[in-house]
Motif scaffolding. Structure first.
Motif, PDB file in Angstrom:
ATOM      1  N   ARG A  19       0.832  -1.208   0.000  1.00 44.09           N
ATOM      2  CA  ARG A  19       0.000   0.000   0.000  1.00 44.09           C
ATOM      3  C   ARG A  19       0.863   1.252   0.000  1.00 44.09           C
ATOM      4  O   ARG A  19       0.623   2.188  -0.771  1.00 44.09           O
ATOM      5  CB  ARG A  19      -0.916  -0.012   1.228  1.00 44.09           C
ATOM      6  CG  ARG A  19      -1.845   1.208   1.318  1.00 44.09           C
ATOM      7  CD  ARG A  19      -2.511   1.297   2.672  1.00 44.09           C
ATOM      8  NE  ARG A  19      -1.548   1.566   3.733  1.00 44.09           N
ATOM      9  CZ  ARG A  19      -1.042   2.784   3.982  1.00 44.09           C
ATOM     10  NH1 ARG A  19      -1.402   3.821   3.234  1.00 44.09           N
ATOM     11  NH2 ARG A  19      -0.172   2.945   4.952  1.00 44.09           N
ATOM     12  N   ARG A  38       2.463   1.849  -3.358  1.00 44.10           N
ATOM     13  CA  ARG A  38       1.538   2.416  -4.337  1.00 44.10           C
ATOM     14  C   ARG A  38       1.304   3.902  -4.073  1.00 44.10           C
ATOM     15  O   ARG A  38       1.193   4.701  -5.005  1.00 44.10           O
ATOM     16  CB  ARG A  38       0.194   1.664  -4.289  1.00 44.10           C
ATOM     17  CG  ARG A  38       0.223   0.344  -5.000  1.00 44.10           C
ATOM     18  CD  ARG A  38       0.472   0.531  -6.481  1.00 44.10           C
ATOM     19  NE  ARG A  38       1.040  -0.658  -7.098  1.00 44.10           N
ATOM     20  CZ  ARG A  38       1.677  -0.665  -8.245  1.00 44.10           C
ATOM     21  NH1 ARG A  38       1.883   0.467  -8.896  1.00 44.10           N
ATOM     22  NH2 ARG A  38       2.161  -1.773  -8.749  1.00 44.10           N
ATOM     23  N   VAL A  39       1.209   4.281  -2.819  1.00 44.06           N
ATOM     24  CA  VAL A  39       1.027   5.702  -2.480  1.00 44.06           C
ATOM     25  C   VAL A  39       2.223   6.514  -2.969  1.00 44.06           C
ATOM     26  O   VAL A  39       2.064   7.602  -3.542  1.00 44.06           O
ATOM     27  CB  VAL A  39       0.840   5.866  -0.955  1.00 44.06           C
ATOM     28  CG1 VAL A  39       0.946   7.329  -0.561  1.00 44.06           C
ATOM     29  CG2 VAL A  39      -0.502   5.291  -0.527  1.00 44.06           C
ATOM     30  N   ASN A  40       3.422   5.995  -2.771  1.00 46.78           N
ATOM     31  CA  ASN A  40       4.621   6.706  -3.217  1.00 46.78           C
ATOM     32  C   ASN A  40       4.676   6.808  -4.735  1.00 46.78           C
ATOM     33  O   ASN A  40       5.082   7.837  -5.285  1.00 46.78           O
ATOM     34  CB  ASN A  40       5.871   6.002  -2.690  1.00 46.78           C
ATOM     35  CG  ASN A  40       6.263   6.462  -1.304  1.00 46.78           C
ATOM     36  OD1 ASN A  40       7.018   7.403  -1.144  1.00 46.78           O
ATOM     37  ND2 ASN A  40       5.719   5.789  -0.291  1.00 46.78           N
ATOM     38  N   LEU A  41       4.270   5.739  -5.427  1.00 44.94           N
ATOM     39  CA  LEU A  41       4.289   5.781  -6.883  1.00 44.94           C
ATOM     40  C   LEU A  41       3.238   6.725  -7.431  1.00 44.94           C
ATOM     41  O   LEU A  41       3.416   7.321  -8.496  1.00 44.94           O
ATOM     42  CB  LEU A  41       4.072   4.366  -7.439  1.00 44.94           C
ATOM     43  CG  LEU A  41       5.204   3.367  -7.205  1.00 44.94           C
ATOM     44  CD1 LEU A  41       4.776   1.967  -7.604  1.00 44.94           C
ATOM     45  CD2 LEU A  41       6.452   3.773  -7.975  1.00 44.94           C
ATOM     46  N   ALA A  42       2.135   6.894  -6.701  1.00 42.87           N
ATOM     47  CA  ALA A  42       1.042   7.751  -7.170  1.00 42.87           C
ATOM     48  C   ALA A  42       1.333   9.229  -6.995  1.00 42.87           C
ATOM     49  O   ALA A  42       0.600  10.074  -7.534  1.00 42.87           O
ATOM     50  CB  ALA A  42      -0.251   7.387  -6.436  1.00 42.87           C
ATOM     51  N   THR A  43       2.369   9.581  -6.257  1.00 45.41           N
ATOM     52  CA  THR A  43       2.674  10.998  -6.029  1.00 45.41           C
ATOM     53  C   THR A  43       3.261  11.667  -7.257  1.00 45.41           C
ATOM     54  O   THR A  43       3.397  12.894  -7.290  1.00 45.41           O
ATOM     55  CB  THR A  43       3.673  11.146  -4.862  1.00 45.41           C
ATOM     56  OG1 THR A  43       4.877  10.429  -5.174  1.00 45.41           O
ATOM     57  CG2 THR A  43       3.072  10.609  -3.575  1.00 45.41           C
ATOM     58  N   GLY A  44       3.610  10.884  -8.264  1.00 45.43           N
ATOM     59  CA  GLY A  44       4.188  11.464  -9.468  1.00 45.43           C
ATOM     60  C   GLY A  44       5.699  11.509  -9.466  1.00 45.43           C
ATOM     61  O   GLY A  44       6.313  11.920 -10.452  1.00 45.43           O
ATOM     62  N   TYR A  70       7.448  -3.601  -8.462  1.00 43.04           N
ATOM     63  CA  TYR A  70       6.291  -2.897  -7.922  1.00 43.04           C
ATOM     64  C   TYR A  70       4.988  -3.630  -8.271  1.00 43.04           C
ATOM     65  O   TYR A  70       4.128  -3.831  -7.404  1.00 43.04           O
ATOM     66  CB  TYR A  70       6.250  -1.463  -8.460  1.00 43.04           C
ATOM     67  CG  TYR A  70       7.550  -0.719  -8.356  1.00 43.04           C
ATOM     68  CD1 TYR A  70       8.290  -0.738  -7.169  1.00 43.04           C
ATOM     69  CD2 TYR A  70       8.078  -0.017  -9.442  1.00 43.04           C
ATOM     70  CE1 TYR A  70       9.502  -0.072  -7.069  1.00 43.04           C
ATOM     71  CE2 TYR A  70       9.283   0.663  -9.348  1.00 43.04           C
ATOM     72  CZ  TYR A  70       9.997   0.621  -8.170  1.00 43.04           C
ATOM     73  OH  TYR A  70      11.195   1.281  -8.083  1.00 43.04           O
ATOM     74  N   ASP A  71       4.815  -4.020  -9.537  1.00 44.40           N
ATOM     75  CA  ASP A  71       3.599  -4.736  -9.953  1.00 44.40           C
ATOM     76  C   ASP A  71       3.651  -6.204  -9.533  1.00 44.40           C
ATOM     77  O   ASP A  71       2.630  -6.788  -9.154  1.00 44.40           O
ATOM     78  CB  ASP A  71       3.437  -4.648 -11.475  1.00 44.40           C
ATOM     79  CG  ASP A  71       3.256  -3.227 -11.954  1.00 44.40           C
ATOM     80  OD1 ASP A  71       2.909  -2.346 -11.125  1.00 44.40           O
ATOM     81  OD2 ASP A  71       3.488  -2.961 -13.151  1.00 44.40           O
ATOM     82  N   GLU A  85       2.719  -6.926  -5.867  1.00 42.98           N
ATOM     83  CA  GLU A  85       1.282  -6.699  -5.656  1.00 42.98           C
ATOM     84  C   GLU A  85       0.456  -7.870  -6.201  1.00 42.98           C
ATOM     85  O   GLU A  85      -0.538  -8.289  -5.590  1.00 42.98           O
ATOM     86  CB  GLU A  85       0.857  -5.402  -6.340  1.00 42.98           C
ATOM     87  CG  GLU A  85      -0.574  -4.995  -6.043  1.00 42.98           C
ATOM     88  CD  GLU A  85      -0.941  -3.659  -6.652  1.00 42.98           C
ATOM     89  OE1 GLU A  85      -2.018  -3.130  -6.284  1.00 42.98           O
ATOM     90  OE2 GLU A  85      -0.183  -3.140  -7.494  1.00 42.98           O
ATOM     91  N   HIS A 114      -5.159  -4.056 -14.273  1.00 44.05           N
ATOM     92  CA  HIS A 114      -4.170  -3.084 -13.815  1.00 44.05           C
ATOM     93  C   HIS A 114      -2.751  -3.378 -14.302  1.00 44.05           C
ATOM     94  O   HIS A 114      -1.957  -2.445 -14.476  1.00 44.05           O
ATOM     95  CB  HIS A 114      -4.168  -3.015 -12.279  1.00 44.05           C
ATOM     96  CG  HIS A 114      -5.469  -2.538 -11.719  1.00 44.05           C
ATOM     97  ND1 HIS A 114      -5.837  -1.210 -11.691  1.00 44.05           N
ATOM     98  CD2 HIS A 114      -6.508  -3.232 -11.169  1.00 44.05           C
ATOM     99  CE1 HIS A 114      -7.043  -1.087 -11.137  1.00 44.05           C
ATOM    100  NE2 HIS A 114      -7.472  -2.292 -10.810  1.00 44.05           N
TER     101      HIS A 114
END
Length: 946
Positions: free
Chosen positions: A674, A677-683, A692-693, A696, A716
């Motif tokens: 989790r 994913r939050v870190n990757l979603a920050t851009g 990463y994938d 998961e 995804h």
């Protein structure tokens, strides 16, 4: 040097603390002082000289006392009568020197007078001085009539002016034998009388200055202390002692005592750049001898950097330069600071580091933030203090715009270098955000074009480490737009541009890298050439051109030079290490990681600490050493998060998630996934990886079954089955995906995966990891027992090998040929493989298969009882229990091991249940019984050794 000679309890921490230790420095026969020693022997061997004065001067810890001891020994060998003197006193009327009482006279039993020291202007002090002079004169005259005399006086700078007779009066009127005075003092110390004496130029006066040891002598000294040849990383840390023998000895012995040095094949390498407690104690003793104001000044100065301006210290302390003069004088006299052009600097880099590390992080971080604001010219307004005399003038001298009436060429040169130094200090302290602010603010002020280019290059790499590759490209392109650019800066800017492009635009990065490598004007040692080779190697690696990629990666490392900045060296060497580890060349990859350490200096803490730790975490996981991999990944995550190195954070989190998943801790794995994913979603742009994938997907299959994993894959991660990088990084991934496809009845997915894996293997027949991975997948899809057997024996990665053995056992059962014994044997082999690496969940699955065949294989654990329940705890539960025993709350524990408080609470409940206890106090007691001296979070010295 034996430990008996080192007795710190007997040394009072005064201003002369370092000097009191000078005589113990390990300098066998004054190594590195050959020319100085020849001058001494020449002096002692001159029988026709009636009187000579030898003045020995040097900084603290340079071995003055030891040198004086060697002088007295040499004099004794030449039949000199030796008077050894300490605790000198000096007159106010004269600049000449002479002994009054001896603190230690080992060769004169009756010694010299030892009166009580009266005040300087006490009645009768002149008469008493006269009597002492007469007595001393008589003693020296008596002995000089019989033979040569040496009066050796140590620590002359501590003399009291009221108690020194005049040197000239102590010379016997008639003597056929030499009289030699040998005096030592700390450089720059003592009153005007000592300054005049040590500044004397006379034929009979020999002055010797003991400077820092040269590099060859330092190398020999370190080799003697550790008993092995010192690697460049160790010598690099020792270099921060500035050639000071005392600091070198304390540093190296401290590293040895704390096991921060590893000796491998006759070479001593560093395991940690953190200063040992011995060095901290040495510096702290020196600091405690100072006034509170002086200690405060040093701590504030340390936040500003190794080199600083006095006006900036005054600004942070809300003082003026004038009011700081007493504290400045005290720190200068103590030898902790020295003057350097228009600024002050710490006498040695290691002293600056020790002072910095002595401050708690809760104090150091805000102090460094305030220092950054001051240096960038955005410091807070201290209630009109700018209008106080001297303050605004100080600021304007540094911050006046170029071209203003106050700015000269020298003034212009002070600003940008000062900012660059401050930026380096912030990065070294692990504060990328502060360094970014400093650089951005500095670029808003006028400066020379070349300084602007240098600043943009520095900022571009900080942006890369912060996960902001697109702004980094813009900065590099702005730097390259400057027409008349020196080759060194052009290479720096090109390196930053191509590296940043590779993180978000691989096609453009590839074209840029090829252009750089084809340019005939580039040089092999340029950072741009090394980084371009690395980037092109990475792109080819992801495309499956493994042989050419590996060739380029090795060539990039070969093209590195000693002059290549460590920033770029670390990127290049660790990129090669990752490729070797993916080939499962574990030993070779570990050597590359270890050899990258000598280039690591404190100029980029996040990169030089976190990146190698991540590489080793991955290496350890591939070797099947999961608990050790967890330690390395946690260490990397701590540094990367604290410093803001977002480039590295997702990779560290995915490594932790994979370890948790394979050890069966699904809740912890889910937490790490989790957060990843939050870190990757920050851009922010992370380092390239298929992990990463992949992690998961594995987690979804374990938590919710194959159908949920299939949904995740289709909606995804649809590109994962054809991503060559996945099958390069994970030798068992192709077989796992085929297994998933067969379970859910998706023949198309199985064929797609197999086609990708076999095409990769065909293009790279010399890469056994991808070849055996494709063979394993083919064996599953075709039900080929021979292919599965080959995969089970040929897989180099332990987890994949155990899976292949299990697949073979299941196939044998399904074929129904030869009974159950062959299947049990293969399943037993799989169970042993999973248990060996600590893959608890996979091992449990194989046990269930064996149980269905009537074979019961228990875990190798002690049966749970009230006294032995500790053995039932998993690694995470033991870690949390250990932290509970240290008095940490759930929230504090969560912060330290990077989990949520809810997850910690879950593990704690499980621990209470397994141990049959109801309180944290009981848990602490049991923890102390089972883990009295271990810390599950402490990094191990060499996880891959042995």
């Amino acid at each position: 040097m034996s430990d008996i000679e080192r007795s710190p309890q007997s040394v009072r921490p005064t201003a002369a603390f370092f000097l009191a230790w000078g005589y113990i420095v390990a300098l066998p026969r004054l190594r590195g002082r050959d020319s100085e020693w020849e001058r001494v022997l020449s002096l002692l061997d001159r029988p026709d000289t009636p009187r000579s004065i030898l003045l020995l001067e040097g900084c603290r810890g340079t071995g003055k006392s030891r040198f004086l001891q060697e002088i007295t020994r040499a004099a004794q060998q030449r039949s000199f009568t030796v008077f050894e003197q300490r605790a000198l006193v000096l007159p106010t009327e004269s600049g000449l020197v002479g002994p009054t009482h001896a603190a230690n006279v080992p060769r004169e039993p009756d010694g010299l007078p030892r009166p009580e020291k009266p005040p300087v202007h006490a009645p009768g002090s002149r008469q008493l001085r006269g009597r002492l002079t007469e007595q001393l004169d008589a003693r020296i005259e008596e002995h000089s009539a019989l033979g040569p005399v040496l009066v050796a006086i140590d620590d002359a700078h501590h003399a009291d002016p009221a108690w020194l007779p005049v040197l000239s009066t102590l010379t016997p009127p008639v003597s056929d034998h030499p009289l030699v005075w040998a005096l030592t003092r700390q450089a720059g110390q003592g009153g005007p009388h000592i300054d005049r004496l040590f500044g004397t130029h006379h034929a009979r006066v020999t002055r010797i200055e003991l400077g820092p040891l040269g590099d060859p002598v330092v190398d020999e000294l370190v080799t003697d202390l550790v008993g092995a040849k010192a690697a460049p990383d160790l010598l690099g840390l020792v270099a921060t002692a500035g050639g000071n023998p005392l600091l070198i000895r304390e540093l190296v012995q401290g590293l040895v005592e704390e096991q921060k040095i590893q000796i491998d094949r006759g070479t001593a390498r560093l395991l940690s750049r953190t200063l040992p407690q011995r060095m901290h104690s040495l510096v702290q003793d020196q600091l405690r001898a100072l006034s509170v104001k002086s200690r405060q000044l040093l701590q504030v100065a340390a936040a500003l950097g190794k080199c600083f301006a006095v006006q900036h210290v005054a600004e942070m302390l809300h003082e003026t330069t004038a009011t700081l003069l007493p504290a400045l004088e005290e720190t200068l006299s103590a030898g902790l600071l020295v003057g350097h052009s228009e600024r002050l600097t710490f006498s040695h880099e290691i002293v600056w580091q020790a002072v910095t590390e002595s401050m708690p992080q809760s104090v150091r971080v805000p102090l460094c933030h305030e220092a950054a604001r001051i240096l960038s010219g955005t410091g807070p307004d201290h209630g009109g203090r700018e209008n106080r005399p001297g303050v605004r003038a100080d600021r304007s001298a540094d911050l006046a715009p170029a071209g203003s009436a106050r700015t000269s060429g020298a003034d212009e040169a002070i600003g940008p270098p000062r900012v660059l130094s401050a930026i380096d200090n912030e990065v070294a302290s692990g504060k990328l955000a502060v360094a970014t602010t400093l650089a951005q603010n500095a670029l808003t002020r006028p400066m020379s074009p070349l300084h602007a280019v240098e600043l943009r290059c520095r900022l571009a790499h900080i942006m890369i480490m912060s996960g902001r590759s697109r702004p980094a490209v813009e900065l590099a392109e702005q730097a390259l737009a400057e027409r008349r650019l020196p080759d060194t800066l052009r290479a720096e800017a090109s390196a930053a541009r191509v590296l940043a492009l590779s993180l978000h635009d691989e096609d453009q990065a590839r074209r840029e890298a090829e252009t750089i490598l084809a340019d005939p004007h580039t040089r092999a040692g340029d950072p741009s050439v090394a980084i371009a080779g690395m980037v092109l190697s990475n792109v080819l690696w992801k495309d499956g051109e493994l042989a050419e990629s590996l060739r380029l990666a090795r060539e990039a490392v070969v093209n590195l030079r000693t002059t290549t900045p460590s920033t770029w060296r670390t990127h290049v060497t660790l990129a090669l290490a990752r490729k070797l580890s993916n080939r499962h060349e574990i030993a070779a990859a570990d050597v590359v990681i270890q050899e990258s350490r000598p280039t690591m200096d404190p100029s980029d803490l996040a990169l030089h600490t976190a990146a190698p730790a991540i590489a080793r975490a991955r290496l350890l996981a591939q070797a099947g050493r999961l608990s050790e991999s967890r330690v390395q990944a946690r260490s990397a995550l701590a540094v990367a998060q604290e410093s803001g190195a977002h480039l590295l954070v997702p990779l560290a989190l995915s490594a932790l998630a994979m370890v948790a998943l394979r050890t069966g801790d699904l809740l912890t794995a889910a937490e790490y996934v989790r957060r990843c994913r939050v870190n990757l979603a920050t851009g922010n742009t992370p380092l390239w990886s298929a992990q990463y994938d992949w992690v998961e997907l594995l987690l979804a299959a374990e938590q919710d079954g194959p159908r949920r994993a299939m949904d995740l894959l289709e909606n995804h991660h649809s590109g994962l089955p054809t991503r060559r990088l996945l099958f390069i990084e994970e030798p068992g991934a192709a077989a796992w995906l085929v297994r998933l496809a067969l379970t859910v009845g998706d023949a198309g997915l199985a064929r797609t995966v197999l086609r990708t894996a076999e095409e990769l293997a065909t293009r790279n027949p010399d890469f056994p990891t991808v070849v055996v991975g494709a063979k394993h997948a083919r064996g599953l899809l075709d039900g080929d027992a021979g292919a599965l057997a080959n995969a089970a024996s040929e897989h180099l990665e332990p987890w994949a090998a155990a899976w292949a053995a299990e697949d073979l056992g299941v196939h044998i059962l399904g074929a129904g040929v030869g009974g159950t014994e062959p299947a049990v044997a293969k399943l037993g082999r799989a169970l042993k493989g999973f248990e060996h690496i600590g893959a608890e969940r996979d091992a449990a699955r194989v046990r269930n298969r064996l149980r269905a065949l009537g074979v019961r294989r228990q875990r190798l654990a002690t049966p749970k009882t009230a006294a032995l329940g500790w053995s039932s705890l998993n690694d995470m539960e033991r870690t949390i229990a250990h932290l509970v025993s240290q008095g940490l709350t759930n929230r504090q524990i969560a912060k330290r091991i990077f989990l949520s408080p809810h997850t910690v609470n879950y593990h704690l409940r499980q621990t209470f249940r397994k141990l049959d206890i109801r309180s944290r106090m009981e848990l602490a007691r049991l923890t102390q019984e089972h883990l009295p001296q271990s810390d599950p979070l402490a990094p191990q010295s060499d996880p891959l050794a042995g």
